[in-house]
Design a protein around this motif. Structure first.
Motif, mmCIF file in Angstrom:
data_model
loop_
_atom_site.group_PDB
_atom_site.id
_atom_site.type_symbol
_atom_site.label_atom_id
_atom_site.label_comp_id
_atom_site.label_asym_id
_atom_site.label_seq_id
_atom_site.Cartn_x
_atom_site.Cartn_y
_atom_site.Cartn_z
ATOM 1 N N MET A 134 0.833 -1.214 0.000
ATOM 2 C CA MET A 134 0.000 0.000 0.000
ATOM 3 C C MET A 134 0.861 1.256 0.000
ATOM 4 S SD MET A 134 -3.047 -1.085 2.654
ATOM 5 C CE MET A 134 -3.602 0.618 2.766
ATOM 6 N N ARG A 135 1.930 1.251 0.807
ATOM 7 C CA ARG A 135 2.821 2.411 0.826
ATOM 8 C C ARG A 135 3.518 2.573 -0.521
ATOM 9 N NH1 ARG A 135 6.027 1.104 4.705
ATOM 10 N NH2 ARG A 135 5.043 2.302 6.382
ATOM 11 N N ALA A 136 3.938 1.466 -1.108
ATOM 12 C CA ALA A 136 4.604 1.539 -2.408
ATOM 13 C C ALA A 136 3.677 2.098 -3.482
ATOM 14 C CB ALA A 136 5.107 0.156 -2.804
ATOM 15 N N ARG A 138 1.174 4.160 -2.960
ATOM 16 C CA ARG A 138 0.987 5.590 -2.673
ATOM 17 C C ARG A 138 2.187 6.407 -3.141
ATOM 18 N NH1 ARG A 138 2.602 8.398 1.747
ATOM 19 N NH2 ARG A 138 3.009 6.468 2.898
ATOM 20 N N LEU A 139 3.378 5.815 -3.061
ATOM 21 C CA LEU A 139 4.593 6.516 -3.467
ATOM 22 C C LEU A 139 4.902 6.356 -4.951
ATOM 23 C CD1 LEU A 139 6.904 5.534 -0.450
ATOM 24 C CD2 LEU A 139 5.603 7.645 -0.760
ATOM 25 N N GLY A 140 4.076 5.587 -5.667
ATOM 26 C CA GLY A 140 4.325 5.368 -7.092
ATOM 27 C C GLY A 140 5.474 4.429 -7.360
ATOM 28 N N LEU A 141 5.693 3.454 -6.463
ATOM 29 C CA LEU A 141 6.820 2.529 -6.592
ATOM 30 C C LEU A 141 6.374 1.091 -6.825
ATOM 31 C CD1 LEU A 141 8.890 3.854 -3.535
ATOM 32 C CD2 LEU A 141 9.092 4.563 -5.920
ATOM 33 N N ALA A 142 5.103 0.889 -7.150
ATOM 34 C CA ALA A 142 4.592 -0.474 -7.265
ATOM 35 C C ALA A 142 5.255 -1.256 -8.389
ATOM 36 C CB ALA A 142 3.070 -0.436 -7.471
ATOM 37 N N ASP A 143 5.773 -0.558 -9.412
ATOM 38 C CA ASP A 143 6.372 -1.247 -10.548
ATOM 39 C C ASP A 143 7.860 -1.547 -10.339
ATOM 40 O OD1 ASP A 143 7.037 1.422 -10.549
ATOM 41 O OD2 ASP A 143 7.186 1.557 -12.734
ATOM 42 N N ALA A 144 8.436 -1.155 -9.199
ATOM 43 C CA ALA A 144 9.856 -1.399 -8.953
ATOM 44 C C ALA A 144 10.088 -2.884 -8.672
ATOM 45 C CB ALA A 144 10.342 -0.554 -7.776
ATOM 46 N N PRO A 145 11.126 -3.495 -9.250
ATOM 47 C CA PRO A 145 11.389 -4.934 -9.069
ATOM 48 C C PRO A 145 12.043 -5.231 -7.726
ATOM 49 C CG PRO A 145 13.038 -4.003 -10.530
ATOM 50 C CD PRO A 145 12.078 -2.886 -10.220
ATOM 51 N N VAL A 146 11.302 -5.072 -6.643
ATOM 52 C CA VAL A 146 11.812 -5.293 -5.294
ATOM 53 C C VAL A 146 11.151 -6.538 -4.720
ATOM 54 C CG1 VAL A 146 12.004 -4.346 -2.959
ATOM 55 C CG2 VAL A 146 12.225 -2.839 -4.933
ATOM 56 N N GLY A 147 11.957 -7.451 -4.181
ATOM 57 C CA GLY A 147 11.428 -8.623 -3.492
ATOM 58 C C GLY A 147 10.974 -8.252 -2.102
ATOM 59 N N LEU A 148 9.745 -8.605 -1.749
ATOM 60 C CA LEU A 148 9.142 -8.177 -0.491
ATOM 61 C C LEU A 148 8.858 -9.379 0.383
ATOM 62 C CD1 LEU A 148 7.880 -5.943 1.266
ATOM 63 C CD2 LEU A 148 5.752 -6.265 -0.014
ATOM 64 N N GLY A 149 9.193 -9.266 1.661
ATOM 65 C CA GLY A 149 8.924 -10.334 2.608
ATOM 66 C C GLY A 149 8.597 -9.778 3.972
#
Length: 455
Positions: A134-136, A138-149
């Motif tokens: 949700m934060r990503a 809001r910041l416009g970072l949803a398309d960044a290739p970051v692995g989340l855990g």
């Protein structure tokens, strides 16, 4: 041969006791004291004495090795604080008050590094994966290739990092992790020390850069044992006031760059925005010349920063006058008031003194002494300083003004923002930049006599 004795350590605060007790005298925690056998008494010591280790290869100080490669994120303020970019296999500790924006800053930095081609992981122990997404968004970072855990078990996190072979890992936060081989609660001294040791060792062995988020105590220090700050390569503090939109990322330790370097950010609805010219931003709300205001030309790390120091002096109705300080050391204010009274015969008894650094910046440089004194005198005498003047200089206990470093950089920054004169110590090395008039003073008495003679 002397007999070795065990020590007893509190797992909550790290205090060492001579014998076991049910309650720690230092922090008051119950059942937190555990026995720690010295190395000389353990089986490891016996094996060390029986077997010979390998010889360590030694080199000379003249070894010609290239500097460590760096990867720039594209966030210039973040890269500046790191010393020019991210160094492989580095361990970075980031601390700050709750809600100041640590997670937002690191999520933005992780996304920018990922877009540069680095394999990045973001492990959250405080939030669920859905909250971070949700934060990503809001910041416009949803398309960044970051692995989340989302995980707090240290063993599972290390197994994941070993399998993924990432270039950058962010752990948010170190106080939420727990190691199953340590019998202590998460967030305790023993758990934080063990988790930090394992993660830093992993970073050095695998060449992965690790950024650890640390909680802070009410005194502003990173919670947990201080040994964690010695383990890592960089210690960064994210500072700012809740009522201000400005945030300061400050390096207090950096093995790969200058310490005390700062990066300035502005909190907006779309996240943290970089501030390329902090001086202009800190002085943006400064209006016409008014009593109690002085512009200080300071140095933060390697960059000159101009800030406004505001003072208010009013009669007190209390037996003990108030001394309220925001952004400066209160002890330094007391020293300056004592010098003004003892050396210049200007009393502040019976007067309330309020001092503030505009914009939420914290000033620790001794060069701010003269600007603080100028703001106090301006408020007391109700005489404004010239609006085109900057002030800097250190005040000694004798009342003499001592020169400060990087005078040329201070004057250059002041001239860039339209200031045409500067008040500085007499022995300052710079004679003045083009278009800048230097007004030099040998001591505080001469400064008061010339600047406030009509007051």
């Amino acid at each position: 041969m002397s007999k070795s004795t065990s020590s007893f350590t509190c797992t909550s605060c790290g205090a060492v006791h001579k014998k076991w007790a049910g309650r720690c005298d230092a922090c008051g925690a119950w059942n937190s004291i555990v026995e720690e056998a010295p190395l000389s008494a353990g089986p490891a010591a016996k094996s060390l004495g029986a077997a010979r280790g390998r010889k360590v290869e030694l080199t000379t100080l003249q070894a010609d090795e290239p500097p460590p490669p760096r990867t720039a994120s594209g966030m210039e303020e973040f890269d500046r604080v790191l010393g020019g970019g991210l160094v492989p296999a580095s361990a970075i500790l980031v601390g700050g008050d709750p809600g100041i924006g640590k997670s937002t800053l690191l999520l933005q930095a992780t996304a920018t590094f990922a877009r540069k081609g680095l394999k990045c992981l973001y492990i959250s122990g405080e939030e669920a994966s859905a909250q971070v997404r949700m934060r990503a968004q809001r910041l416009g970072l949803a398309d960044a290739p970051v692995g989340l855990g989302a995980e707090t078990n240290l063993r599972d996190i290390l197994t994941t990092l070993d399998a993924e072979r990432a270039d950058l890992v962010v752990i948010d936060s170190i106080q939420t992790l727990w190691a199953d081989m340590v019998e202590a609660a998460p967030g305790s001294v023993a758990q934080v020390r063990a988790a930090a040791h394992e993660l830093v060792s992993f970073a050095k062995k695998r060449g992965t850069s690790v950024i650890l988020v640390g909680h802070v105590t009410k005194e502003g220090q990173i919670a947990g044992p201080r040994v964690v700050e010695h383990m890592v390569d960089c210690v960064l503090y994210f500072e700012g006031e809740r009522g201000h939109q400005f945030r300061i990322l400050r390096a207090v330790k950096n093995r790969f760059g200058p310490a005390d370097e700062i990066g300035v950010f502005e909190m907006t609805g779309a996240g943290l925005a970089e501030v390329a010219n902090p001086s202009a931003l800190f002085l943006s709300e400064r209006g016409q010349a008014s009593p109690g205001s002085a512009v200080f030309a300071g140095i933060e790390g390697t960059r000159p920063v101009l800030t406004e120091i505001q003072a208010l002096v009013a009669p007190s109705t209390l037996g003990t006058p108030r001394r309220t300080v925001v952004g400066l050391d209160s002890g330094r204010l007391s020293t300056i008031l004592a010098v003004l009274e003892a050396r210049c015969a200007i009393p502040f008894a019976g007067l309330d003194v309020f001092l503030n650094v505009a914009g939420g910046l914290k000033v620790t440089e001794p060069a701010a002494d003269l600007a603080v004194a100028a703001a106090l005198l301006s408020a007391r005498e109700d005489v404004p300083l010239p609006p085109d003047m900057v002030v800097f200089g250190e005040i000694s206990l004798s009342g003499a003004l001592r020169p400060v470093s990087q005078t040329e950089n201070r004057l250059k920054e002041a001239r860039k923002l339209g200031f045409s004169q500067a008040a500085a110590p007499e022995r300052s090395k710079a004679e003045g930049d083009e278009g800048m008039k230097m007004r030099k003073f040998s001591d505080l008495t001469a400064f008061v006599g010339e600047m406030f003679a009509a007051g």
